[in-house]
Scaffold this active site. Sequence first.
Site, PDB file in Angstrom:
ATOM      1  N   LYS A   1      26.469  16.993 -84.354  1.00 57.62           N
ATOM      2  CA  LYS A   1      27.244  17.857 -83.456  1.00 57.62           C
ATOM      3  C   LYS A   1      27.517  17.056 -82.183  1.00 57.62           C
ATOM      4  CE  LYS A   1      27.037  22.772 -82.327  1.00 57.62           C
ATOM      5  NZ  LYS A   1      28.279  23.217 -82.940  1.00 57.62           N
TER       6      LYS A   1
HETATM    7  N1  PMP Z   1      31.081  23.664 -88.258  1.00 54.12           N
HETATM    8  C1  PMP Z   1      31.315  23.353 -86.966  1.00 54.12           C
HETATM    9  C2  PMP Z   1      32.378  22.355 -86.663  1.00 54.12           C
HETATM   10  C3  PMP Z   1      30.580  23.955 -85.946  1.00 54.12           C
HETATM   11  O1  PMP Z   1      30.823  23.646 -84.663  1.00 54.12           O
HETATM   12  C4  PMP Z   1      29.610  24.930 -86.261  1.00 54.12           C
HETATM   13  C5  PMP Z   1      28.853  25.636 -85.175  1.00 54.12           C
HETATM   14  N2  PMP Z   1      27.820  24.872 -84.691  1.00 54.12           N
HETATM   15  C6  PMP Z   1      29.384  25.224 -87.607  1.00 54.12           C
HETATM   16  C7  PMP Z   1      30.135  24.563 -88.583  1.00 54.12           C
HETATM   17  C8  PMP Z   1      28.321  26.200 -88.007  1.00 54.12           C
HETATM   18  O2  PMP Z   1      27.057  25.654 -87.729  1.00 54.12           O
HETATM   19  P1  PMP Z   1      25.786  26.594 -87.464  1.00 54.12           P
HETATM   20  O3  PMP Z   1      25.736  27.540 -88.595  1.00 54.12           O
HETATM   21  O4  PMP Z   1      24.648  25.625 -87.479  1.00 54.12           O
HETATM   22  O5  PMP Z   1      25.992  27.250 -86.163  1.00 54.12           O
END
Ligand code: PMP
Length: 302
Positions: A155
Site C-alpha cells: 500500500k
Molecule cells: N485495493 C485497494 C487499491 C485498496 O486501496 C484497498 C483498501 N486498502 C483495498 C483493495 C482493500 O483492502 P482492505 O480490505 O485491506 O482494506
Amino acid sequence: MNAEESPQKVWFDGKMVNLADAHISLLTHSLFYGSGVFEGIRCYPTSNGPAVFRLEDHVHHIFHSAKIMGMTPTYSEQEIVAAIINLIKQNRLSECYIRPIFFYGEKMDLLPIDAPIHIAIATWQWGKYLPRETVMVKLSPHIRLSSRSSDMTAKISGNYANSILALLDARKNGFEKALFLDENSYFAEGAGENIFFVKDKTLHTPTTDAILPGITRASIICIATNLGYKVIERNISLDEIPTFTEAFFTGTASEVNAISKINEHIFNNLEEGPVVKKIKSAYQRAVRGEDEQYSSWLSYVK
Ligand code: PMP
C-alpha cells in the site's frame, strides 16, 4: 476529515501529540515522491467495548509495504499494535477509522537512503463510509498499474495517483466509484476496493497477481465459504459481465458494498442483491463480535 472532526491526539514517532502540533518539514521525501506506505483499519463497537478488526494483519501488512519501500522501522509490529490500541483509548473512541503511515522525512533526493523514517497514526470517529447501499461504478480509462511497474501488494502512497485519476474520471461522468482492468484486460480492482462477482452459489474474484490483496477480501472469502458459497479466484474478462447476477466491492472503508452498475450494465435492477445482502450481514456480525467463529479477528481495546 477536517480540523473540527479531528481527534484530540495522534501518535507521532512514539509520542501522543495534538494533531495541530504534529508538524513535518516541507521538504518531506514522501510528500514529493509518494514514498509513504499506509494502512486503513477500523475499530467497531461490540458488547465488550471497542474492538479493532484484524489489527495484527493490518500492522503486518504495513510492515510488508515498508520493507518493499526499503524502510527499516525502529518500532516492532507489537509496538505499533500497542500504539494503536493506546491511541484509541486516549481519544475515547468507540467506533473509528485508524490511519497509520510510515514515511520518509526530509530528503530532496529521489533515493531515500539516509532519509529519516517517521511513523504517524491518526484516528477519527467514523461510521458508514458510503451513504447508500449501492454504488455506480465506471471503468477507468487507465489500466491498473501493472505489477511489472510497481509492487501492487504494497500500500504505497504513489500507487494511489493511478486510483485518483480513475476516481476523477468516474466523478466527472456521474459515477461514484472507479474500477480497473489490468494490463491483460482482466478485472483488477477498484480505486480502493477489491471486487467480487456472483453467479448462482459461486463468487468469482480476480487473483492476487496484480492487486492489493485486501484483508476484507480474505475475510469475505472465509465468511462466504463458511456460508456455503464456492469462491473461485481467476482471471475475469469484461464480456463475462452479463453472466453475473450481482457484483460487490470489499474494503476496510467501504466494507461490503453492492455495485448497481458498471458503465451501462445494470445489476439486480440497481438494488442490493440477495447474496451481497447475506454476505454483508455476516461480515457486519463478524466485525461487531456477534459471531463466535470470527472472534480471533478482533483485538479489544481494554
Ligand atoms: N485495493 C485497494 C487499491 C485498496 O486501496 C484497498 C483498501 N486498502 C483495498 C483493495 C482493500 O483492502 P482492505 O480490505 O485491506 O482494506
